[in-house]
Design a protein around this motif. Structure first.
Motif, PDB file in Angstrom:
ATOM      1  N   ALA A  58      38.848  25.733  48.482  1.00  8.74           N
ATOM      2  CA  ALA A  58      38.123  25.706  46.881  1.00  8.74           C
ATOM      3  C   ALA A  58      38.403  26.898  46.358  1.00  8.74           C
ATOM      4  N   SER A  59      39.321  27.783  45.822  1.00  8.71           N
ATOM      5  CA  SER A  59      39.461  28.411  44.847  1.00  8.71           C
ATOM      6  C   SER A  59      39.478  28.620  43.043  1.00  8.71           C
ATOM      7  N   GLU A  60      38.546  27.232  42.630  1.00  7.63           N
ATOM      8  CA  GLU A  60      38.583  27.422  41.367  1.00  7.63           C
ATOM      9  C   GLU A  60      37.250  28.658  41.203  1.00  7.63           C
ATOM     10  N   ARG A  61      35.965  28.339  41.833  1.00  9.45           N
ATOM     11  CA  ARG A  61      35.083  29.222  42.213  1.00  9.45           C
ATOM     12  C   ARG A  61      34.504  30.307  42.251  1.00  9.45           C
ATOM     13  N   LEU A  62      35.778  31.202  42.495  1.00  8.24           N
ATOM     14  CA  LEU A  62      35.432  32.144  43.341  1.00  8.24           C
ATOM     15  C   LEU A  62      34.401  32.624  42.542  1.00  8.24           C
ATOM     16  N   LEU A  63      34.734  33.211  41.250  1.00  7.02           N
ATOM     17  CA  LEU A  63      33.002  34.206  40.621  1.00  7.02           C
ATOM     18  C   LEU A  63      32.336  33.182  40.385  1.00  7.02           C
ATOM     19  N   ASN A 119      30.118  39.406  50.942  1.00 12.13           N
ATOM     20  CA  ASN A 119      30.516  40.676  51.741  1.00 12.13           C
ATOM     21  C   ASN A 119      31.344  39.768  52.819  1.00 12.13           C
ATOM     22  N   LEU A 120      31.204  38.407  53.086  1.00 12.91           N
ATOM     23  CA  LEU A 120      32.031  37.341  53.933  1.00 12.91           C
ATOM     24  C   LEU A 120      33.554  37.425  52.612  1.00 12.91           C
ATOM     25  N   VAL A 121      33.538  36.836  51.672  1.00 17.01           N
ATOM     26  CA  VAL A 121      34.138  36.957  50.983  1.00 17.01           C
ATOM     27  C   VAL A 121      35.143  37.915  50.863  1.00 17.01           C
ATOM     28  N   GLU A 122      34.617  38.908  50.259  1.00 11.69           N
ATOM     29  CA  GLU A 122      35.982  40.691  50.271  1.00 11.69           C
ATOM     30  C   GLU A 122      36.471  40.666  52.447  1.00 11.69           C
ATOM     31  N   ASP A 123      35.526  40.701  52.876  1.00  8.19           N
ATOM     32  CA  ASP A 123      36.045  40.548  54.810  1.00  8.19           C
ATOM     33  C   ASP A 123      37.213  39.254  54.830  1.00  8.19           C
ATOM     34  N   LEU A 124      37.078  37.719  54.337  1.00  6.15           N
ATOM     35  CA  LEU A 124      38.084  37.160  53.993  1.00  6.15           C
ATOM     36  C   LEU A 124      39.564  38.050  53.305  1.00  6.15           C
ATOM     37  N   LEU A 125      38.937  38.138  51.947  1.00  2.29           N
ATOM     38  CA  LEU A 125      40.284  38.391  51.189  1.00  2.29           C
ATOM     39  C   LEU A 125      41.046  39.950  51.737  1.00  2.29           C
ATOM     40  N   GLU A 126      39.730  40.568  52.337  1.00  2.00           N
ATOM     41  CA  GLU A 126      40.340  42.385  52.780  1.00  2.00           C
ATOM     42  C   GLU A 126      40.627  42.624  51.458  1.00  2.00           C
ATOM     43  N   MET A 127      39.837  42.501  50.666  1.00  2.00           N
ATOM     44  CA  MET A 127      39.262  43.642  49.454  1.00  2.00           C
ATOM     45  C   MET A 127      37.948  43.953  48.932  1.00  2.00           C
ATOM     46  N   PRO A 128      37.766  45.350  48.143  1.00  2.00           N
ATOM     47  CA  PRO A 128      36.358  45.287  47.947  1.00  2.00           C
ATOM     48  C   PRO A 128      36.104  44.350  46.285  1.00  2.00           C
ATOM     49  N   ARG A 129      34.025  43.933  46.443  1.00  2.00           N
ATOM     50  CA  ARG A 129      34.107  43.344  45.698  1.00  2.00           C
ATOM     51  C   ARG A 129      34.702  43.550  44.298  1.00  2.00           C
ATOM     52  N   GLU A 130      34.226  45.032  43.767  1.00  2.00           N
ATOM     53  CA  GLU A 130      35.066  45.008  42.746  1.00  2.00           C
ATOM     54  C   GLU A 130      36.315  44.986  42.336  1.00  2.00           C
ATOM     55  N   ILE A 132      38.163  42.611  43.588  1.00  2.00           N
ATOM     56  CA  ILE A 132      37.700  40.409  43.467  1.00  2.00           C
ATOM     57  C   ILE A 132      37.604  40.875  41.829  1.00  2.00           C
ATOM     58  N   ILE A 133      35.784  41.378  41.695  1.00  2.00           N
ATOM     59  CA  ILE A 133      35.596  40.731  40.210  1.00  2.00           C
ATOM     60  C   ILE A 133      36.950  41.220  39.457  1.00  2.00           C
ATOM     61  N   ASN A 134      37.468  42.537  39.020  1.00  2.00           N
ATOM     62  CA  ASN A 134      38.303  42.375  38.004  1.00  2.00           C
ATOM     63  C   ASN A 134      39.424  41.975  37.832  1.00  2.00           C
ATOM     64  N   ILE A 135      40.045  41.692  38.800  1.00  2.00           N
ATOM     65  CA  ILE A 135      41.084  40.775  38.603  1.00  2.00           C
ATOM     66  C   ILE A 135      41.469  39.469  38.541  1.00  2.00           C
ATOM     67  N   VAL A 136      40.243  38.384  39.531  1.00  2.00           N
ATOM     68  CA  VAL A 136      39.675  37.486  38.625  1.00  2.00           C
ATOM     69  C   VAL A 136      38.947  37.592  36.985  1.00  2.00           C
ATOM     70  N   THR A 137      38.600  38.371  36.564  1.00  2.00           N
ATOM     71  CA  THR A 137      37.929  38.605  35.659  1.00  2.00           C
ATOM     72  C   THR A 137      39.353  38.184  34.256  1.00  2.00           C
ATOM     73  N   ASP A 138      40.439  39.477  34.721  1.00  2.00           N
ATOM     74  CA  ASP A 138      41.103  40.033  33.493  1.00  2.00           C
ATOM     75  C   ASP A 138      42.096  38.394  34.011  1.00  2.00           C
ATOM     76  N   ASP A 139      42.425  37.492  35.087  1.00  2.00           N
ATOM     77  CA  ASP A 139      43.052  36.677  35.157  1.00  2.00           C
ATOM     78  C   ASP A 139      42.702  35.718  36.473  1.00  2.00           C
ATOM     79  N   PRO A 140      41.870  34.737  36.171  1.00  2.00           N
ATOM     80  CA  PRO A 140      41.465  34.099  37.107  1.00  2.00           C
ATOM     81  C   PRO A 140      41.969  33.061  38.088  1.00  2.00           C
ATOM     82  N   GLY A 141      43.143  32.980  37.325  1.00  2.00           N
ATOM     83  CA  GLY A 141      44.154  31.882  39.256  1.00  2.00           C
ATOM     84  C   GLY A 141      44.724  33.350  40.049  1.00  2.00           C
ATOM     85  N   ALA A 142      44.263  34.885  39.564  1.00  2.00           N
ATOM     86  CA  ALA A 142      45.243  35.668  40.011  1.00  2.00           C
ATOM     87  C   ALA A 142      45.213  35.680  41.581  1.00  2.00           C
ATOM     88  N   LEU A 143      44.038  35.329  42.241  1.00  2.00           N
ATOM     89  CA  LEU A 143      44.196  34.962  43.720  1.00  2.00           C
ATOM     90  C   LEU A 143      44.669  34.072  43.972  1.00  2.00           C
TER      91      LEU A 143
END
Length: 182
Positions: A58-63, A119-130, A132-143
């Motif tokens: 489920a990707s709809e509640r990433l944040l 941190n496990l989401v960071e490991d799965l997506l291979e992206m740093p927390r900040e 992920i937050i910045n991308i999804v805040t700007d565009d909720p479906g981007a990831l």
């Protein structure tokens, strides 16, 4: 485990024979983190090592945005400056953000719900927390595409088991991802 060393502590160099008799990393991992298939998992198991394939991601509640005072979820309200929590009544400028990916782990014996946080989401997506937050805040479906790419990936995790009394199901609370591969 606590180790206290003082001036009077004698530190002895082990012999070659003692070093040869030490268990390997894999032997220690087997002893500490008991491997289990999903059907063998029991309520309140701790530090189980489970390997399975991720499905139904489920990707709809990433944040997950929460009040920094009471940790109540604030939902998708528009934040513009100071916000008041509907639950505790405290005001805040920025919510506390938790990264979350709920999914199902499947092996040959069954399936079980598992939710990866922070941190496990960071490991799965291979992206740093900040990021992920910045991308999804700007565009909720981007990831969404990146999260969908996790479908079918095999993971080996160390997890604790909890029982959800409301839904009457066991869930895994992962603590560490040991491996991930296709």
């Amino acid at each position: 485990l606590t180790l206290n060393i003082a001036e009077s502590t004698a530190i002895v160099k082990p012999s070659d024979e003692e070093l040869m008799n030490l268990p390997s990393f894999d032997e220690l991992k087997e002893a500490i983190y008991v491997p289990k298939e999903i059907e063998a998992i029991e309520d309140n198991d701790v530090n189980v090592r489970v390997t399975g394939t991720l499905q139904d991601i489920a990707s709809e509640r990433l944040l997950l945005r929460k009040c920094p005072h009471c940790s109540n979820t604030i939902g998708d309200v528009e934040l513009d400056g100071e916000t008041m929590c509907d639950f505790c009544g405290e005001t805040f400028d920025e919510p506390r953000t938790t990264l979350m990916i709920p999914t199902t782990l499947v092996d040959d014996t069954g399936d079980i719900g598992v939710t990866f946080f922070d941190n496990l989401v960071e490991d799965l997506l291979e992206m740093p927390r900040e990021e992920i937050i910045n991308i999804v805040t700007d565009d909720p479906g981007a990831l969404d595409g990146r999260i969908e790419d996790l479908e079918g990936i095999t993971v080996e995790i160390i997890a604790n088991v909890s029982y959800d009394e409301y839904n009457e199901v066991r869930k895994l609370n992962p603590r560490k991802i040991l491996q991930k591969y296709y």
